[in-house]
Design a protein around this motif. Structure first.
Motif, mmCIF file in Angstrom:
data_model
loop_
_atom_site.group_PDB
_atom_site.id
_atom_site.type_symbol
_atom_site.label_atom_id
_atom_site.label_comp_id
_atom_site.label_asym_id
_atom_site.label_seq_id
_atom_site.Cartn_x
_atom_site.Cartn_y
_atom_site.Cartn_z
ATOM 1 N N SER A 1 8.482 -1.951 0.828
ATOM 2 C CA SER A 1 7.306 -2.727 1.210
ATOM 3 C C SER A 1 6.093 -1.820 1.074
ATOM 4 C CB SER A 1 7.424 -3.230 2.650
ATOM 5 O OG SER A 1 7.317 -2.140 3.551
ATOM 6 N N LEU A 2 4.928 -2.409 0.951
ATOM 7 C CA LEU A 2 3.713 -1.598 0.846
ATOM 8 C C LEU A 2 3.441 -0.824 2.138
ATOM 9 C CD1 LEU A 2 1.835 -0.811 -1.366
ATOM 10 C CD2 LEU A 2 0.353 -2.716 -0.749
ATOM 11 N N PRO A 3 3.628 -1.415 3.324
ATOM 12 C CA PRO A 3 3.438 -0.629 4.549
ATOM 13 C C PRO A 3 4.374 0.593 4.611
ATOM 14 C CG PRO A 3 3.411 -2.952 5.081
ATOM 15 C CD PRO A 3 3.821 -2.843 3.641
ATOM 16 N N GLN A 4 5.610 0.450 4.147
ATOM 17 C CA GLN A 4 6.559 1.572 4.119
ATOM 18 C C GLN A 4 6.066 2.660 3.173
ATOM 19 O OE1 GLN A 4 8.787 1.212 1.013
ATOM 20 N NE2 GLN A 4 9.528 3.286 1.256
ATOM 21 N N VAL A 5 5.548 2.280 2.009
ATOM 22 C CA VAL A 5 5.009 3.244 1.046
ATOM 23 C C VAL A 5 3.815 3.985 1.664
ATOM 24 C CG1 VAL A 5 3.747 3.437 -1.146
ATOM 25 C CG2 VAL A 5 5.826 2.045 -1.021
ATOM 26 N N ILE A 6 2.930 3.231 2.285
ATOM 27 C CA ILE A 6 1.736 3.826 2.896
ATOM 28 C C ILE A 6 2.127 4.795 4.013
ATOM 29 C CG2 ILE A 6 -0.306 3.297 4.291
ATOM 30 C CD1 ILE A 6 -0.540 0.719 2.462
ATOM 31 N N THR B 1 -5.217 -0.656 -2.724
ATOM 32 C CA THR B 1 -4.714 -0.950 -1.383
ATOM 33 C C THR B 1 -4.240 0.329 -0.699
ATOM 34 O OG1 THR B 1 -4.060 -3.183 -2.051
ATOM 35 C CG2 THR B 1 -3.014 -2.297 -0.074
ATOM 36 N N ILE B 2 -3.501 1.161 -1.440
ATOM 37 C CA ILE B 2 -3.012 2.425 -0.892
ATOM 38 C C ILE B 2 -4.184 3.337 -0.539
ATOM 39 C CG2 ILE B 2 -1.791 4.558 -1.491
ATOM 40 C CD1 ILE B 2 0.177 2.787 -3.114
ATOM 41 N N ALA B 3 -5.130 3.476 -1.447
ATOM 42 C CA ALA B 3 -6.277 4.356 -1.227
ATOM 43 C C ALA B 3 -7.090 3.912 -0.011
ATOM 44 C CB ALA B 3 -7.160 4.405 -2.470
ATOM 45 N N LYS B 4 -7.278 2.612 0.123
ATOM 46 C CA LYS B 4 -8.038 2.090 1.269
ATOM 47 C C LYS B 4 -7.303 2.394 2.579
ATOM 48 C CE LYS B 4 -10.233 -2.049 3.104
ATOM 49 N NZ LYS B 4 -10.446 -3.482 2.947
ATOM 50 N N ALA B 5 -5.987 2.176 2.580
ATOM 51 C CA ALA B 5 -5.197 2.423 3.790
ATOM 52 C C ALA B 5 -5.200 3.904 4.162
ATOM 53 C CB ALA B 5 -3.764 1.939 3.593
ATOM 54 N N LEU B 6 -5.234 4.779 3.150
ATOM 55 C CA LEU B 6 -5.227 6.225 3.402
ATOM 56 C C LEU B 6 -6.641 6.795 3.523
ATOM 57 C CD1 LEU B 6 -2.464 7.269 0.845
ATOM 58 C CD2 LEU B 6 -2.194 6.924 3.315
ATOM 59 N N ALA B 7 -7.643 5.953 3.302
ATOM 60 C CA ALA B 7 -9.059 6.358 3.348
ATOM 61 C C ALA B 7 -9.337 7.515 2.388
ATOM 62 C CB ALA B 7 -9.479 6.703 4.774
ATOM 63 N N LEU B 8 -8.846 7.364 1.143
ATOM 64 C CA LEU B 8 -9.025 8.400 0.129
ATOM 65 C C LEU B 8 -9.656 7.809 -1.132
ATOM 66 C CD1 LEU B 8 -5.590 10.226 0.367
ATOM 67 C CD2 LEU B 8 -7.811 11.087 1.139
ATOM 68 N N PRO B 9 -10.494 8.608 -1.808
ATOM 69 C CA PRO B 9 -11.028 8.163 -3.103
ATOM 70 C C PRO B 9 -9.943 8.268 -4.189
ATOM 71 C CG PRO B 9 -11.816 10.367 -2.594
ATOM 72 C CD PRO B 9 -11.032 9.898 -1.389
ATOM 73 N N ILE B 10 -10.166 7.523 -5.273
ATOM 74 C CA ILE B 10 -9.214 7.481 -6.395
ATOM 75 C C ILE B 10 -9.889 7.974 -7.666
ATOM 76 C CG2 ILE B 10 -7.774 6.018 -7.873
ATOM 77 C CD1 ILE B 10 -7.927 3.861 -5.748
ATOM 78 N N VAL B 11 -9.116 8.706 -8.455
ATOM 79 C CA VAL B 11 -9.474 8.989 -9.837
ATOM 80 C C VAL B 11 -8.352 8.366 -10.674
ATOM 81 C CG1 VAL B 11 -9.761 10.767 -11.597
ATOM 82 C CG2 VAL B 11 -10.671 11.135 -9.312
ATOM 83 N N TRP B 12 -8.715 7.551 -11.644
ATOM 84 C CA TRP B 12 -7.730 6.906 -12.519
ATOM 85 C C TRP B 12 -7.543 7.756 -13.767
ATOM 86 C CZ3 TRP B 12 -5.380 2.954 -10.184
ATOM 87 C CH2 TRP B 12 -6.066 2.271 -9.179
ATOM 88 N N VAL B 13 -6.286 7.919 -14.178
ATOM 89 C CA VAL B 13 -5.961 8.705 -15.364
ATOM 90 C C VAL B 13 -5.092 7.856 -16.288
ATOM 91 C CG1 VAL B 13 -4.704 10.741 -16.198
ATOM 92 C CG2 VAL B 13 -6.094 10.897 -14.138
ATOM 93 N N LEU C 1 3.394 7.985 2.390
ATOM 94 C CA LEU C 1 2.278 8.731 1.798
ATOM 95 C C LEU C 1 1.376 9.321 2.875
ATOM 96 C CD1 LEU C 1 1.355 6.439 -1.225
ATOM 97 C CD2 LEU C 1 2.351 8.751 -1.314
ATOM 98 N N GLN C 2 1.182 8.600 3.978
ATOM 99 C CA GLN C 2 0.324 9.104 5.058
ATOM 100 C C GLN C 2 0.862 10.426 5.609
ATOM 101 O OE1 GLN C 2 -2.774 7.533 6.361
ATOM 102 N NE2 GLN C 2 -2.820 9.720 6.775
ATOM 103 N N ARG C 3 2.183 10.530 5.742
ATOM 104 C CA ARG C 3 2.780 11.781 6.219
ATOM 105 C C ARG C 3 2.451 12.935 5.262
ATOM 106 N NH1 ARG C 3 6.691 8.228 8.057
ATOM 107 N NH2 ARG C 3 8.047 8.355 6.249
ATOM 108 N N LEU C 4 2.559 12.674 3.961
ATOM 109 C CA LEU C 4 2.228 13.701 2.961
ATOM 110 C C LEU C 4 0.750 14.049 2.984
ATOM 111 C CD1 LEU C 4 4.000 13.094 -0.476
ATOM 112 C CD2 LEU C 4 4.052 15.142 0.945
ATOM 113 N N VAL C 5 -0.091 13.033 3.101
ATOM 114 C CA VAL C 5 -1.543 13.240 3.151
ATOM 115 C C VAL C 5 -1.902 14.128 4.332
ATOM 116 C CG1 VAL C 5 -3.738 12.054 3.614
ATOM 117 C CG2 VAL C 5 -2.170 11.158 1.872
ATOM 118 N N ASP C 6 -1.320 13.848 5.492
ATOM 119 C CA ASP C 6 -1.593 14.647 6.691
ATOM 120 C C ASP C 6 -1.073 16.075 6.527
ATOM 121 O OD1 ASP C 6 -2.734 12.377 7.796
ATOM 122 O OD2 ASP C 6 -0.970 11.901 9.033
ATOM 123 N N GLU C 7 0.162 16.192 6.056
ATOM 124 C CA GLU C 7 0.801 17.500 5.911
ATOM 125 C C GLU C 7 0.064 18.391 4.903
ATOM 126 O OE1 GLU C 7 4.776 18.576 3.525
ATOM 127 O OE2 GLU C 7 5.130 17.340 5.295
#
Length: 144
Positions: free
Chosen positions: A41-46, A86-98, A49-55
């Motif tokens: 699910s998207l909440p599970q993914v977020i 959606t992920i970037a908004k939930a994590l409050a992070l900017p995105i660069v597309w490649v 990822l949030q744990r990694l973002v914090d760590e």
């Protein structure tokens, strides 16, 4: 003279079933595949990822955009854009597309060179693809 530190970055290779995740060293020289998230699910993914973002104190997401071979935006790219935003908004992070065209193919070739079966290691393909996306961004950033 010491090298300047780059912001902590995560790269994502977003697929329908899995998301490959890569990170880089603090000098921004080398990208490494970190993990593959099985999408339930998207909440599970977020949450994962949030744990990694914090760590890792992440400040930026680099997301692979799967353009069609002619450079246009197809259904997969539209889905990736929507999920990435959606992920970037939930994590409050900017995105660069490649542009990620052919990264999965390149990842498979790297696995074959390591005598690892791509068909039995789909998660490894996703992690390597994310690392290729991030390495491309790191290299482009150093050249500019």
């Amino acid at each position: 003279m010491t090298e300047p530190l780059v912001p902590s970055v995560l790269a994502l290779d977003i697929g329908k079933k899995r998301i490959g995740v890569a990170g880089c060293d603090r000098l921004g020289l080398f990208a490494n595949g970190l993990m593959t998230i099985d999408r339930k699910s998207l909440p599970q993914v977020i949450d994962e990822l949030q744990r990694l973002v914090d760590e890792r104190e992440v400040t930026l997401l680099v997301i692979g955009m799967p353009y069609l071979m002619d450079g246009t935006v197809g259904a997969q790219a539209k889905n990736t854009r929507k999920t990435g935003k959606t992920i970037a908004k939930a994590l409050a992070l900017p995105i660069v597309w490649v542009d990620e065209r052919l990264t999965s193919f390149a990842a498979e070739e790297l696995l074959k060179a390591e005598h690892i079966s791509p068909s039995r290691n789909k998660g490894a393909i996703d992690r390597k693809a994310a690392a290729i996306i991030l390495q491309q961004w790191l290299d482009d950033r150093r050249l500019t």
